[in-house]
Each structure stands twice: as C-alpha cells, then as structure tokens.
Motif scaffolding. Structure first.
Motif, PDB file in Angstrom:
ATOM      1  N   ALA A  20       0.842  -1.065   0.011  1.00 22.39           N
ATOM      2  CA  ALA A  20      -0.011  -0.099  -0.071  1.00 22.39           C
ATOM      3  C   ALA A  20       0.737   1.280  -0.013  1.00 22.39           C
ATOM      4  O   ALA A  20       1.888   1.301   1.021  1.00 22.39           O
ATOM      5  N   PHE A  21       0.976   2.209  -1.094  1.00 23.74           N
ATOM      6  CA  PHE A  21       1.625   3.148  -1.062  1.00 23.74           C
ATOM      7  C   PHE A  21       0.831   4.599  -1.278  1.00 23.74           C
ATOM      8  O   PHE A  21      -0.159   4.604  -1.578  1.00 23.74           O
ATOM      9  N   TYR A  22       1.823   5.478  -0.635  1.00 22.62           N
ATOM     10  CA  TYR A  22       1.271   6.686  -1.095  1.00 22.62           C
ATOM     11  C   TYR A  22       2.107   7.373  -2.455  1.00 22.62           C
ATOM     12  O   TYR A  22       3.360   7.097  -2.269  1.00 22.62           O
ATOM     13  N   ARG A  23       1.363   7.912  -3.246  1.00 19.62           N
ATOM     14  CA  ARG A  23       2.193   8.262  -4.607  1.00 19.62           C
ATOM     15  C   ARG A  23       2.099   9.657  -4.698  1.00 19.62           C
ATOM     16  O   ARG A  23       1.043  10.286  -4.697  1.00 19.62           O
ATOM     17  N   PHE A  24       3.112  10.223  -5.195  1.00 14.73           N
ATOM     18  CA  PHE A  24       3.413  11.531  -5.578  1.00 14.73           C
ATOM     19  C   PHE A  24       3.901  11.631  -6.914  1.00 14.73           C
ATOM     20  O   PHE A  24       5.110  11.169  -6.986  1.00 14.73           O
ATOM     21  N   GLY A  25       3.255  12.300  -7.901  1.00 14.70           N
ATOM     22  CA  GLY A  25       4.032  12.454  -9.386  1.00 14.70           C
ATOM     23  C   GLY A  25       3.879  13.766  -9.844  1.00 14.70           C
ATOM     24  O   GLY A  25       3.082  14.484  -9.476  1.00 14.70           O
ATOM     25  N   ARG A  26       4.977  13.884 -10.549  1.00 14.61           N
ATOM     26  CA  ARG A  26       5.072  15.329 -11.280  1.00 14.61           C
ATOM     27  C   ARG A  26       5.523  14.947 -12.773  1.00 14.61           C
ATOM     28  O   ARG A  26       6.304  14.274 -13.124  1.00 14.61           O
ATOM     29  N   GLN A  27       4.684  15.724 -13.871  1.00 18.39           N
ATOM     30  CA  GLN A  27       5.019  15.704 -15.167  1.00 18.39           C
ATOM     31  C   GLN A  27       5.888  17.070 -15.730  1.00 18.39           C
ATOM     32  O   GLN A  27       5.476  18.091 -15.224  1.00 18.39           O
ATOM     33  N   LEU A  28       6.795  16.429 -16.344  1.00 19.36           N
ATOM     34  CA  LEU A  28       7.762  17.694 -16.776  1.00 19.36           C
ATOM     35  C   LEU A  28       7.728  17.767 -18.525  1.00 19.36           C
ATOM     36  O   LEU A  28       7.952  16.701 -19.160  1.00 19.36           O
ATOM     37  N   ASP A  29       7.449  18.810 -18.877  1.00 16.93           N
ATOM     38  CA  ASP A  29       7.292  18.978 -20.406  1.00 16.93           C
ATOM     39  C   ASP A  29       6.265  18.207 -21.090  1.00 16.93           C
ATOM     40  O   ASP A  29       6.445  17.966 -22.134  1.00 16.93           O
ATOM     41  N   MET A  30       5.205  18.053 -20.273  1.00 17.45           N
ATOM     42  CA  MET A  30       4.191  17.228 -21.059  1.00 17.45           C
ATOM     43  C   MET A  30       3.505  18.362 -21.926  1.00 17.45           C
ATOM     44  O   MET A  30       3.440  19.523 -21.689  1.00 17.45           O
ATOM     45  N   PRO A  31       2.646  17.770 -23.045  1.00 19.03           N
ATOM     46  CA  PRO A  31       1.890  18.738 -23.927  1.00 19.03           C
ATOM     47  C   PRO A  31       0.832  19.406 -23.159  1.00 19.03           C
ATOM     48  O   PRO A  31       0.288  18.723 -22.437  1.00 19.03           O
ATOM     49  N   ASP A  32       0.556  20.574 -23.683  1.00 15.44           N
ATOM     50  CA  ASP A  32      -0.871  21.274 -23.097  1.00 15.44           C
ATOM     51  C   ASP A  32      -1.967  20.806 -23.430  1.00 15.44           C
ATOM     52  O   ASP A  32      -2.507  21.004 -24.672  1.00 15.44           O
ATOM     53  N   LEU A  33      -2.542  19.959 -22.788  1.00 13.88           N
ATOM     54  CA  LEU A  33      -4.274  19.415 -23.245  1.00 13.88           C
ATOM     55  C   LEU A  33      -4.948  19.907 -22.313  1.00 13.88           C
ATOM     56  O   LEU A  33      -6.033  19.191 -21.995  1.00 13.88           O
ATOM     57  N   THR A  34      -5.049  21.049 -21.834  1.00 16.75           N
ATOM     58  CA  THR A  34      -5.686  21.642 -20.888  1.00 16.75           C
ATOM     59  C   THR A  34      -7.548  21.619 -21.319  1.00 16.75           C
ATOM     60  O   THR A  34      -8.109  21.340 -20.550  1.00 16.75           O
ATOM     61  N   GLY A  35      -7.683  22.047 -22.468  1.00 18.69           N
ATOM     62  CA  GLY A  35      -8.832  21.943 -23.162  1.00 18.69           C
ATOM     63  C   GLY A  35      -9.456  20.757 -22.874  1.00 18.69           C
ATOM     64  O   GLY A  35     -10.740  20.636 -22.311  1.00 18.69           O
ATOM     65  N   GLY A  36      -8.952  19.500 -23.398  1.00 22.02           N
ATOM     66  CA  GLY A  36      -9.657  18.356 -22.989  1.00 22.02           C
ATOM     67  C   GLY A  36      -9.454  17.681 -21.850  1.00 22.02           C
ATOM     68  O   GLY A  36     -10.583  17.075 -21.187  1.00 22.02           O
ATOM     69  N   ALA A  37      -8.685  18.148 -20.935  1.00 21.74           N
ATOM     70  CA  ALA A  37      -8.828  17.948 -19.382  1.00 21.74           C
ATOM     71  C   ALA A  37      -9.926  18.652 -18.804  1.00 21.74           C
ATOM     72  O   ALA A  37     -10.506  17.908 -17.998  1.00 21.74           O
ATOM     73  N   MET A  38     -10.395  19.822 -19.171  1.00 22.35           N
ATOM     74  CA  MET A  38     -11.284  20.442 -18.574  1.00 22.35           C
ATOM     75  C   MET A  38     -12.578  19.940 -18.741  1.00 22.35           C
ATOM     76  O   MET A  38     -13.631  19.855 -18.252  1.00 22.35           O
ATOM     77  N   ALA A  39     -12.694  19.445 -20.097  1.00 20.62           N
ATOM     78  CA  ALA A  39     -13.982  18.902 -20.697  1.00 20.62           C
ATOM     79  C   ALA A  39     -14.336  17.679 -19.933  1.00 20.62           C
ATOM     80  O   ALA A  39     -15.581  17.026 -19.964  1.00 20.62           O
ATOM     81  N   LEU A  40     -13.405  16.916 -19.505  1.00 21.09           N
ATOM     82  CA  LEU A  40     -13.501  15.636 -18.930  1.00 21.09           C
ATOM     83  C   LEU A  40     -13.386  15.734 -17.328  1.00 21.09           C
ATOM     84  O   LEU A  40     -13.661  14.578 -16.554  1.00 21.09           O
ATOM     85  N   ASP A  41     -13.312  17.068 -16.632  1.00 17.65           N
ATOM     86  CA  ASP A  41     -13.351  17.282 -15.323  1.00 17.65           C
ATOM     87  C   ASP A  41     -12.020  16.484 -14.642  1.00 17.65           C
ATOM     88  O   ASP A  41     -12.179  16.127 -13.710  1.00 17.65           O
ATOM     89  N   LEU A  42     -10.675  16.637 -15.746  1.00 21.65           N
ATOM     90  CA  LEU A  42      -9.717  15.849 -14.793  1.00 21.65           C
ATOM     91  C   LEU A  42      -8.710  17.163 -14.477  1.00 21.65           C
ATOM     92  O   LEU A  42      -9.007  18.279 -14.749  1.00 21.65           O
ATOM     93  N   PRO A  43      -7.689  16.524 -13.774  1.00 25.81           N
ATOM     94  CA  PRO A  43      -6.635  17.512 -13.160  1.00 25.81           C
ATOM     95  C   PRO A  43      -6.067  18.227 -14.208  1.00 25.81           C
ATOM     96  O   PRO A  43      -5.610  17.643 -15.163  1.00 25.81           O
ATOM     97  N   THR A  44      -6.027  19.645 -14.238  1.00 26.37           N
ATOM     98  CA  THR A  44      -5.085  20.138 -15.175  1.00 26.37           C
ATOM     99  C   THR A  44      -3.765  20.527 -14.842  1.00 26.37           C
ATOM    100  O   THR A  44      -2.898  21.104 -15.665  1.00 26.37           O
ATOM    101  N   GLY A  45      -3.312  20.376 -13.708  1.00 26.64           N
ATOM    102  CA  GLY A  45      -2.010  20.549 -13.062  1.00 26.64           C
ATOM    103  C   GLY A  45      -1.093  19.686 -13.550  1.00 26.64           C
ATOM    104  O   GLY A  45      -1.187  18.369 -13.886  1.00 26.64           O
ATOM    105  N   ASN A  46       0.345  19.903 -13.243  1.00 32.91           N
ATOM    106  CA  ASN A  46       1.376  18.746 -13.524  1.00 32.91           C
ATOM    107  C   ASN A  46       1.630  17.851 -12.360  1.00 32.91           C
ATOM    108  O   ASN A  46       2.358  16.880 -12.680  1.00 32.91           O
ATOM    109  N   ASP A  47       1.183  18.148 -11.099  1.00 34.11           N
ATOM    110  CA  ASP A  47       1.300  17.382  -9.991  1.00 34.11           C
ATOM    111  C   ASP A  47       0.165  16.765  -9.614  1.00 34.11           C
ATOM    112  O   ASP A  47      -0.928  16.959  -9.898  1.00 34.11           O
TER     113      ASP A  47
END
Length: 230
Positions: A91-118
């Motif tokens: 059983a783990f606690y996980r922290f992740g960070r995306q670096l230099d990922m493409p900007d897909l903010t529009g699609g993320a907002m349409a699906l109510d997904l997190p828009t940050g990199n963390d």
C-alpha cells in the motif's frame, strides 16, 4: 532484518519538448534522471507466515519529449506460497510530477480531470512471483516470472493496471552472463456508474472532425503521438 538500497542515474537532453500548462512548465525534463529504491525487510513478522517490508522509491520515466517523476512510499507484506513462489501486497502513497508534457488543458477540462502537472493519491499493488534466479540482487543464471496488478482507488488519477514480466539469465563464463527480459501491460478502461468517457485532442485545422473520421488516424500531436484504435 535486511536493508536493500539500489538505483541508477543518467543525464538526458529531450528533443521537441512539450509545453505544460501553467508556471510549472518552466521545470524542464532536461538534466539528471534515474531511479532509487530503499527497502527494509523484517522476515517472520507475523508468526513466520508474513514478512514485513517498508519501501521508498523514486522513479523517472522518460517519454518522447517529456518525463514523469514519481515518488512512492508505504508498507507491504510477503508470504511464501511454495518454494521460491511469493505473493506480495503493498500500500503506497504516490506523488507524481509531469515535466514538459504537452498542453492538453482543453480536453482535461472537458472531462473534469486535473489540469496541473502534480498528482497524488493512494495505490495498492499485488504480485505473484516465481523466482528461480541464483541471486536476487545480481543474478547470472535462472529465470523469473511475475504477474503484477495495481489499482489507484483514491487520488487525482485513478487506474487499474496488469503487467506480466519474464526474465531469463544464462551464464557465458565465470565472469560473464547474458540476460533477457520481456514485459507487457494492460490498462483496462474502467467506467464508474456514469460510464467511461474520452476526448480526442487534435491540432487546429486537422482533417479529423469527429469520431467517425478518427479511426486508424494519427492525431498529429507534437512529441509522443497516438493512433486511434477503438
């Protein structure tokens, strides 16, 4: 009691870097990357049936033009099913960070997904492992078969993943050996009571105007691209 410490380090320069959303995109994936593991084992923790372990792991995963940096920590147990056959649960606690990922903010907002990199959350992992190697740290002969599953029931990102892993080692001489490894994974689409949803993100002016025209087509995104195969 056992303490395991291992890791590797490298230096990379990414080509065709993406641009993540917000100020966090200033953190480039260029530079030092690698992985590290620190694990404490206590054999016979519960009536000689369960072994206890505490794990801390750092992992950098490189993608074309981007990188995922992940840190997990938590407890786990191991039990022996047969000679050299084990069942693990962690059983783990996980922290992740995306670096230099493409900007897909529009699609993320349409699906109510997190828009940050963390992202952060909890992960449960279970594994069945048959280990016939001559050494578990630096093997030179033998083989290993493993089936691993992980689920993230809570947190910013939720998923179910199944991975199979096969490794084989053959000694060539007293000092040299050759190793072969193969692995494959599956991430099923798991819907909630509202069903599963998806979105296609394409460049402006793309000929892909709807789902019917997307099958078998490349999306034409920078960096890592995808082919629609529904």
């Amino acid at each position: 009691h056992h303490l395991i410490v291992e890791g590797h380090v490298g230096y990379g320069v990414l080509i065709d870097k993406g641009s993540g959303p917000g100020p966090e995109s200033d953190q480039t994936a260029d530079g030092v990357y690698g992985s590290a593991l620190v694990q404490y084992h206590k054999p016979g923790w519960l009536h000689r049936i369960l072994d206890l372990r505490l794990t801390g792991r750092w992992r950098d995963v490189l993608y074309p033009g981007s990188m995922l940096r992940e840190v997990v920590a938590g407890p786990g147990v191991r039990t022996t099913l047969a000679k050299n056959v084990f069942f693990d649960v962690d059983a783990f606690y996980r922290f992740g960070r995306q670096l230099d990922m493409p900007d897909l903010t529009g699609g993320a907002m349409a699906l109510d997904l997190p828009t940050g990199n963390d992202s952060q959350g909890g992960v449960l992992e279970a594994s069945i492992i048959a280990d016939q190697r001559n050494d578990r740290v630096e093997p030179t002969a033998g083989w290993l078969l493993a089936l691993r599953g992980s689920v993230a029931p809570v947190g910013d990102h939720r998923w179910l993943q199944l991975v199979g892993d096969v490794r084989a080692f053959r000694p060539l001489s007293a000092k040299w050996s050759i190793g072969v490894r193969g692995s494959a994974g599956l991430v099923p689409v798991v819907g909630s009571t509202q069903g599963a949803r998806a979105v296609l993100v394409v460049p402006e002016g793309s000929a892909i105007a709807d789902w019917a025209r997307s099958k078998g087509q490349r999306l034409g995104l920078p960096g890592q691209d995808s082919v629609v195969t529904y």
